[in-house]
Design a protein around this motif. Structure first.
Motif, short mmCIF file in Angstrom:
data_model
loop_
_atom_site.label_atom_id
_atom_site.label_comp_id
_atom_site.label_asym_id
_atom_site.label_seq_id
_atom_site.Cartn_x
_atom_site.Cartn_y
_atom_site.Cartn_z
N VAL A 126 31.43 43.88 34.39
CA VAL A 126 32.51 42.89 34.37
C VAL A 126 33.89 43.51 34.58
CG1 VAL A 126 33.62 41.07 33.01
CG2 VAL A 126 31.12 41.23 33.06
N PRO A 127 34.28 44.54 33.83
CA PRO A 127 35.62 45.09 34.06
C PRO A 127 35.80 45.70 35.44
CG PRO A 127 34.49 46.30 32.29
CD PRO A 127 33.63 45.16 32.68
N LEU A 128 34.75 46.30 36.01
CA LEU A 128 34.88 46.87 37.35
C LEU A 128 35.01 45.78 38.41
CD1 LEU A 128 32.50 49.96 37.26
CD2 LEU A 128 34.99 49.95 37.44
N ARG A 145 41.35 42.61 41.52
CA ARG A 145 42.79 42.84 41.36
C ARG A 145 43.30 43.77 42.46
NH1 ARG A 145 42.31 44.96 36.84
NH2 ARG A 145 42.13 43.08 35.65
N GLU A 146 42.58 44.88 42.69
CA GLU A 146 42.99 45.87 43.70
C GLU A 146 42.98 45.28 45.11
OE1 GLU A 146 40.14 48.97 43.09
OE2 GLU A 146 40.96 49.48 41.12
N GLN A 147 42.03 44.40 45.40
CA GLN A 147 41.90 43.82 46.74
C GLN A 147 42.73 42.55 46.92
OE1 GLN A 147 40.33 45.16 49.39
NE2 GLN A 147 39.97 46.93 48.07
N GLY A 148 43.39 42.10 45.85
CA GLY A 148 44.19 40.88 45.92
C GLY A 148 43.34 39.63 46.13
N LEU A 149 42.15 39.63 45.56
CA LEU A 149 41.25 38.48 45.70
C LEU A 149 41.63 37.40 44.70
CD1 LEU A 149 37.86 40.40 45.99
CD2 LEU A 149 39.14 39.32 47.84
N PRO A 186 42.32 38.08 37.54
CA PRO A 186 40.98 37.71 37.96
C PRO A 186 40.03 37.67 36.77
CG PRO A 186 41.56 39.88 38.81
CD PRO A 186 42.74 39.37 38.06
N LYS A 187 39.17 36.66 36.75
CA LYS A 187 38.22 36.47 35.66
C LYS A 187 36.84 36.24 36.25
CE LYS A 187 37.37 35.37 31.27
NZ LYS A 187 37.36 36.31 30.22
#
Length: 145
Positions: free
Chosen positions: A25-27, A33-37, A88-89
């Protein structure tokens, strides 16, 4: 976790390969977050060394934990990642296979990979947002947000 973009259009598609010891889940949330999704959907197969699933108890408006403290096959893992506020969730459900062939399933709260988890993640339209639903207390996808 390793990742590779498989295609750029019409929707970005990624292969994510989790390794032994990775926390799912955290990954997934960090990758989004890193990819701006803003929104995405995913499916996966693989195996966990342990996991915590949940069953939503309506009267309590909370998840009853279902600990899975054994090696299991990930027979089905499907979910989405949407923004809850600005973060992101992950919302995912899993069916896990035990050594004896029985299964256990529920909402994925947390899991540790062993030996691998292969995820296909596809970007969804950016308007997919989550908002807090007053009746349930859950962050649910709100197509009007």
């Amino acid at each position: 976790m390793k990742s590779k973009m498989l295609n750029q259009a019409p929707e970005r598609t990624f292969a994510l390969i989790f390794e032994k010891g990775d926390a799912v889940v955290p990954l997934l949330e960090a990758f989004a977050r890193e990819q701006g999704l803003d929104a995405s959907r995913f499916s996966a197969i693989g195996a966990f060394e342990r996991a915590d699933l949940g069953y939503f108890v309506w009267e309590k408006k909370d998840y009853e934990r279902i600990p899975v403290d054994e090696q299991v096959e990930v027979l089905s893992l499907n979910g989405d990642i949407a923004l809850d506020g600005e973060e992101p969730k992950v919302h995912a459900h899993a069916v896990l296979g035990r050594r004896d062939g029985s299964t256990v399933g529920g909402h994925l709260l947390q899991a540790t990979v062993r030996p691998t988890l292969e995820v296909l993640l596809i970007e969804s339209p950016g308007y997919l947002r989550k908002t807090c639903n007053r009746e349930t207390g859950l962050a649910l996808i709100d197509v009007d947000a």
